[in-house]
Design an enzyme around this catalytic site. Sequence first.
Site, PDB file in Angstrom:
ATOM      1  N   CYS A  48      35.400  55.995  59.922  1.00 43.32           N
ATOM      2  CA  CYS A  48      34.327  56.471  59.052  1.00 43.32           C
ATOM      3  C   CYS A  48      34.905  57.094  57.786  1.00 43.32           C
ATOM      4  O   CYS A  48      35.974  57.724  57.813  1.00 43.32           O
ATOM      5  CB  CYS A  48      33.469  57.494  59.791  1.00 43.32           C
ATOM      6  SG  CYS A  48      31.970  57.986  58.897  1.00 43.32           S
ATOM      7  N   ASP A  49      34.206  56.904  56.684  1.00 41.01           N
ATOM      8  CA  ASP A  49      34.579  57.530  55.424  1.00 41.01           C
ATOM      9  C   ASP A  49      33.297  57.990  54.739  1.00 41.01           C
ATOM     10  O   ASP A  49      32.300  57.246  54.719  1.00 41.01           O
ATOM     11  CB  ASP A  49      35.333  56.551  54.530  1.00 41.01           C
ATOM     12  CG  ASP A  49      35.917  57.226  53.293  1.00 41.01           C
ATOM     13  OD1 ASP A  49      36.570  58.278  53.438  1.00 41.01           O
ATOM     14  OD2 ASP A  49      35.707  56.720  52.172  1.00 41.01           O
ATOM     15  N   THR A  50      33.299  59.192  54.211  1.00 44.04           N
ATOM     16  CA  THR A  50      32.096  59.767  53.610  1.00 44.04           C
ATOM     17  C   THR A  50      32.395  60.317  52.222  1.00 44.04           C
ATOM     18  O   THR A  50      33.406  60.990  52.025  1.00 44.04           O
ATOM     19  CB  THR A  50      31.536  60.907  54.490  1.00 44.04           C
ATOM     20  OG1 THR A  50      31.259  60.395  55.802  1.00 44.04           O
ATOM     21  CG2 THR A  50      30.251  61.472  53.896  1.00 44.04           C
TER      22      THR A  50
END
Length: 202
Positions: free
Chosen positions: A77-79
Amino acid sequence: MGLKTLILASQSPRRRSLLAESGRSFCVIPAEGVHEESPRVSREPAELVTRNALAKARAVSQSAGARKLAPAAVIGCDTIACVPVPGGGGGYEILGKPAGRADARRMLSLLSGSEHFVISGLALIDLPSGRERTASETTTLVMDRLDSETVEMYLESGAWEGKAGAFGYQDGIEWLRIKSGSPSNVVGLPMELLDRMLNEPE
């Protein structure tokens, strides 16, 4: 996805907490040595975070530790937080984790009184098959116009440290609210999207 082991490719305590609160059992293998794309401006921020998430998931899925846990599903995941570039043109300024207090002040000043977005890219890699799936989630937020005293008080608290956009929605900030989308996405792991992906048929 049956009884596959879940592997979270992140050392983020917020992502670990969200996944733990969901009741799912999992283990953590942080992605190491991954070069994340981090442009200042992007026309396609959702594609940017999706590529970063997939890079993290791939790095972990290729590790000996992950392969030993197969059958498994690696979660990457990357935010980011982003705001439209003034003057139009379709670009977005990407607001990652602030480099320091001055950078955090700049980000908060940019977001003050405006609508902005938090976007997460999510990647799942099944082991041992290597099947890859990606998706993204966008949450729209509105920040009240902040006076300098409010900004300085928040900076003094240190709550902005290590958080994209220099704010933490999970901190219960009264001057920040969600207009539409997933609250867990703002914290760093879009749980509704993750559940849908995990429950997809093989």
